[in-house]
Design an enzyme around this catalytic site. Structure first.
Site, short mmCIF file in Angstrom:
data_model
loop_
_atom_site.label_atom_id
_atom_site.label_comp_id
_atom_site.label_asym_id
_atom_site.label_seq_id
_atom_site.Cartn_x
_atom_site.Cartn_y
_atom_site.Cartn_z
CE LYS A 114 -4.27 -1.88 1.83
NZ LYS A 114 -5.33 -1.82 2.84
CE LYS A 197 -9.07 -8.49 -3.13
NZ LYS A 197 -9.40 -8.54 -1.73
CE LYS A 200 -16.44 0.79 -3.27
NZ LYS A 200 -17.85 0.59 -3.58
P1 ADP Z 1 -11.56 -4.77 -1.22
O1 ADP Z 1 -10.48 -5.67 -1.75
O2 ADP Z 1 -12.70 -4.62 -2.14
O3 ADP Z 1 -10.99 -3.45 -0.70
P2 ADP Z 1 -11.49 -5.55 1.52
O4 ADP Z 1 -10.03 -5.78 1.39
O5 ADP Z 1 -11.98 -4.38 2.29
O6 ADP Z 1 -12.13 -5.51 0.05
O7 ADP Z 1 -12.13 -6.88 2.07
C1 ADP Z 1 -13.13 -6.99 3.05
C2 ADP Z 1 -13.40 -8.45 3.23
O8 ADP Z 1 -13.96 -9.00 2.04
C3 ADP Z 1 -12.16 -9.28 3.52
O9 ADP Z 1 -12.49 -10.30 4.47
C4 ADP Z 1 -11.81 -9.91 2.19
O10 ADP Z 1 -11.14 -11.13 2.33
C5 ADP Z 1 -13.19 -10.07 1.56
N1 ADP Z 1 -13.10 -9.96 0.10
C6 ADP Z 1 -12.81 -8.83 -0.59
N2 ADP Z 1 -12.83 -9.05 -1.91
C7 ADP Z 1 -13.13 -10.36 -2.07
C8 ADP Z 1 -13.29 -11.22 -3.22
N3 ADP Z 1 -13.17 -10.74 -4.46
N4 ADP Z 1 -13.61 -12.52 -3.02
C9 ADP Z 1 -13.75 -12.99 -1.76
N5 ADP Z 1 -13.61 -12.26 -0.65
C10 ADP Z 1 -13.29 -10.96 -0.79
NA NA Z 2 -8.45 -4.46 -0.01
#
Ligand code: ADP
Ligand code: NA
Length: 330
Positions: A114, A197, A200
């Protein structure tokens, strides 16, 4: 015997959770309410490490809480609260930061990733110490189990090290938490780029299904999802990541097994699968959106639920902090 305590948190990063957040994390939180003594928090302290707007954060924190209630977290069966409502998180984080080595913290790969993106000079110290705050989140509640994805494993390892180090140096204060590995965690990939994946921060709008977006928009995105060469509907995450992702989502939302779905769609085309899945998704998000709106339309009730959650959380957190402070010599 008492149910094992579990703790998990989610950042109020956007105006809506996406399907990956739900299927990969929050769905399991709902299930854990019945087998565990579950503590869940919207981690707003973690959401200010990289710059933010106060009004946006305030709104997103409420929307996140409303969505968690809407998908099935039940304040009677779990403790749902907002991290900043419980000041012990920041207080314990300071103590833990004083037993964390600078080199040890420097090895956290998420900070490296990050901070490289933000520019190492500009990255905040809060981003650097983020895993220590996460350790405090967990240790305050004496959590035995923490549901973690691959990306959070290193942070949980740090939490375990800090708990053991504190207990050894100052006397027992913390339960050493174990990772809780969720069976069949669905990793949802981007609808337009199935090699990464659904995320967001990294996905384009077309690759992301948001729980609170117009369901017609979600349907359209699914119908224009990138699919793979060939025409057969089979599950193979390596050679057919697009179709496999659609099958994963379908299976997770309906409870039908992948094998049953493959049989159901045998001899039919990609278009049929997409059309059917679009309907499944629309039927799934509609009631969630309605319930989310109901919570947001009654701010006093949402405040009351969150205040009750914070009070329950604080009772546990304050006791842990009292012990930790006493051990340290305060
Ligand atoms: P993002 O990657 O969208 O910023 P976060 O890192 O805030 O999402 O993830 C919040 C939760 O959602 C975590 O427990 C993460 O493992 C799960 N998560 C996020 N994206 C995915 C995905 N594409 N598939 C499965 N789980 C996910
Ligand atoms: Na994330």
């Amino acid at each position: 015997p008492a149910r094992p305590r579990v703790l998990s948190g989610i950042q109020p990063t956007g105006d809506s959770f996406h399907l990956g957040n739900y299927l990969g994390a929050v769905r399991h939180w709902v299930a854990l309410q019945d087998t565990h003594d579950a503590f869940y928090c919207v981690v707003d302290l973690h959401a200010i490490t990289a710059g933010h707007e106060p009004e946006v954060l305030r709104r997103r924190t409420r929307v996140a809480a409303a969505q968690l209630l809407a998908v099935g977290l039940d304040p009677k069966r779990c403790t749902l609260f907002v991290q900043s409502h419980v000041p012990e998180h920041a207080q314990l984080a300071w103590v833990l930061s004083c037993i964390t080595g600078f080199g040890e913290a420097s090895r956290m790969v998420q900070f490296k990733d990050k901070s490289t993106k933000q520019g190492t000079e500009r990255a905040s110290v809060g981003l650097f110490t983020y895993p220590i705050l996460q350790a405090a989140d967990i240790l305050l509640y004496q959590a035995q189990a923490v549901p973690v994805g691959e990306d959070q494993r290193q942070h949980l390892e740090l939490t375990r090290d800090l708990a053991q180090r504190f207990n050894t140096s100052f006397g027992p204060a913390f339960t050493v938490p174990a990772p809780y590995i969720v069976k069949d965690t669905a990793k949802i990939v981007d609808l337009q780029d199935p090699t990464s994946k659904m995320s967001k921060s990294a996905s384009t709008p077309a690759g992301l299904i948001e729980l609170l977006e117009d369901p017609a928009r979600s349907a359209k995105k699914i119908k224009s999802a990138v699919t793979d060469t060939g025409r057969e509907i089979v599950f193979d995450a390596v050679t057919k990541p697009g179709i496999s992702n659609l099958l994963t989502i379908y299976s997770a939302l309906t409870g039908k097994s992948i094998d049953d779905l493959v049989a159901e769609f045998a001899g039919r085309g990609y278009g049929d699968l997409k059309k059917a899945l679009a309907e499944v998704v629309v039927d799934f998000v509609r009631p969630i959106q309605e319930r989310t709106r109901t919570y947001l339309d009654d701010p006093a009730e949402l405040d009351r639920l969150l205040a009750t959650g914070a009070e329950k959380a604080r009772a546990v957190a304050a006791e842990t902090l009292r012990t930790a402070y006493q051990r340290v010599g305060f």
